[in-house]
Motif scaffolding. Structure first.
Motif, mmCIF file in Angstrom:
data_model
loop_
_atom_site.group_PDB
_atom_site.id
_atom_site.type_symbol
_atom_site.label_atom_id
_atom_site.label_comp_id
_atom_site.label_asym_id
_atom_site.label_seq_id
_atom_site.Cartn_x
_atom_site.Cartn_y
_atom_site.Cartn_z
ATOM 1 N N TYR A 296 11.234 -0.389 0.542
ATOM 2 C CA TYR A 296 11.537 -1.796 0.588
ATOM 3 C C TYR A 296 13.111 -2.125 0.330
ATOM 4 C CZ TYR A 296 12.278 -6.403 -1.116
ATOM 5 O OH TYR A 296 12.781 -7.771 -1.650
ATOM 6 N N THR A 300 15.423 -3.690 3.598
ATOM 7 C CA THR A 300 16.008 -4.809 3.024
ATOM 8 C C THR A 300 17.619 -4.574 3.317
ATOM 9 O OG1 THR A 300 14.486 -5.408 1.172
ATOM 10 C CG2 THR A 300 16.558 -6.487 1.263
ATOM 11 N N ASN A 314 5.173 -8.598 -3.397
ATOM 12 C CA ASN A 314 4.394 -8.701 -2.159
ATOM 13 C C ASN A 314 4.156 -7.681 -1.256
ATOM 14 O OD1 ASN A 314 3.992 -11.597 -3.113
ATOM 15 N ND2 ASN A 314 5.592 -12.471 -1.987
ATOM 16 N N TYR A 315 5.307 -7.051 -1.130
ATOM 17 C CA TYR A 315 5.079 -5.799 -0.112
ATOM 18 C C TYR A 315 4.568 -4.749 -0.907
ATOM 19 C CZ TYR A 315 7.023 -1.661 2.139
ATOM 20 O OH TYR A 315 6.814 -0.292 2.728
ATOM 21 N N GLU A 318 0.782 -5.372 -0.724
ATOM 22 C CA GLU A 318 0.157 -5.256 0.505
ATOM 23 C C GLU A 318 0.190 -3.874 0.912
ATOM 24 O OE1 GLU A 318 1.411 -6.167 5.144
ATOM 25 O OE2 GLU A 318 2.309 -7.220 3.567
ATOM 26 N N SER A 319 1.085 -2.955 0.718
ATOM 27 C CA SER A 319 1.046 -1.589 0.987
ATOM 28 C C SER A 319 0.013 -0.699 -0.045
ATOM 29 C CB SER A 319 2.539 -1.025 0.892
ATOM 30 O OG SER A 319 3.332 -1.715 1.786
#
Length: 349
Positions: A296, A300, A314-315, A318-319
């Protein structure tokens, strides 16, 4: 012989590479394509015909490595790339050694007692198989194919095992602590099945990941300063640990996980770069979280955005849900539950 047998196959290989070059693949994925779809075109030729000349071999090897590195210079030495994961490689085929390995399968056939093949060779070549196999190079053998077979056998007897990279990596990272580099190299492959994450971690360990320090040296970037703080030089250690904005991110991540699960994730420069090298269920998930967080951060950086904990959370959720579902498909249900149950609160937060 080569023009009739090898050249048409090499042309076919070029067509396959053209098709797969349109896909977005990591070198890990491209090596899989080479080992499954490309080399299979040549196996029967390697097994039944004399080894192709150096020019043909070099052309084939150049074609394969151009595919891996997208017609750019190699980023990793070819000898390293061909090693096992635990030695820092990606299990790429060493084409010359692979051909010798196929040739060696004929030795096993010849050593079977009273085989017709063995009698045929001994009568036509006027040689003794045991002498050629056990006493040295095939000086008497005239047939070019059998010369290759017995030469491969002789070389195998004297072959030295490849050296690992422990001292080299310890020196490059300027780390006084002795690491189990086999575990370091294996960590990402044990942690996840994602070739994208495998390649990402591989670039970190081999220090070929693009930081501003390197990109500035090759005149791709106008500054070598950190993308996030714009204060210090952006090298691998800085972008993943010493930058104060990244350090704050790791602290927030640790606090969030502990509040949700009562599990501590110890973070220091060694663990962040190389992972927690224990191999139990908790360590697997810890390593996965650390690896995803680094990914991440780097993603970014490439987008030149600002790192923030909400985006990271959030990442991660989800992952991790995706990784959990894949894990449950591969493992028995009760074992998967034991591994993932402690971490469910962060997925439900």
């Amino acid at each position: 012989m080569e023009s009739l047998n090898y050249y048409p196959k090499i042309k076919e290989i070029g067509n396959i590479i053209n098709i797969w070059s349109r896909q977005t693949l990591t070198p890990v994925g491209k090596i899989t394509i080479i080992k499954t779809l490309i080399i299979s075109k040549l196996n029967h030729l390697f097994l039944t015909l004399p080894t192709p000349c150096n020019t043909t071999l070099k052309q084939l090897i150049h074609t394969l490595y151009s595919f891996i590195w997208e017609n750019k210079p190699d980023k990793i030495k070819r000898k390293i790339l061909c090693l096992e994961h635990k030695f820092g490689g990606l299990k790429m085929l060493d084409i010359e050694e692979y051909i010798k390995g196929l040739k060696l399968t004929w030795v096993r056939r010849l050593l079977k007692n009273n085989t017709k093949l063995k009698k045929l060779i001994e009568s036509t070549e006027n040689i003794n198989i045991e002498d050629l196999v056990f006493l040295g190079p095939p000086n008497k053998c005239k047939n070019p194919f059998w010369k290759d077979v017995f030469k491969a056998w002789t070389e195998m007897q004297y072959k030295l095992k490849p050296k690992n990279e422990e001292e080299f990596l310890t020196m490059v990272f300027k780390i006084k602590k002795k690491f189990d580099w086999k575990k370091v190299h294996n960590m990402s492959f044990y942690t996840t099945k994602s070739s994208k994450l495998h390649w990402f971690q591989y670039r970190i360990v081999h220090r070929i990941i693009g930081t501003n320090e390197f990109l500035f040296k090759i005149k791709v970037k106008q500054s070598d300063k950190c993308t996030f703080c714009n204060e210090a030089i952006e090298d691998i250690e800085h972008i993943f640990w010493t930058c104060h904005k990244i350090s704050d991110l790791w602290i927030e991540l640790g606090d969030w996980i502990y509040n949700q699960t009562q599990i501590l994730i110890p973070v220091n420069i060694d663990i962040i770069l190389f992972g927690n090298l224990g191999y139990n269920g908790n360590d697997r998930i810890k390593n996965l979280i650390i690896l995803l967080t680094k990914f991440y951060i780097y993603r970014t950086k490439l987008c030149e955005n600002i790192v923030n904990f909400t985006g990271l959370k959030n990442y991660l959720k989800e992952s991790l849900v995706l990784e959990k579902n894949l894990f449950f498909k591969r493992k028995p249900f009760h074992k998967a539950n034991i591994c993932w149950d402690p971490w469910l609160p962060i997925l439900e937060d």
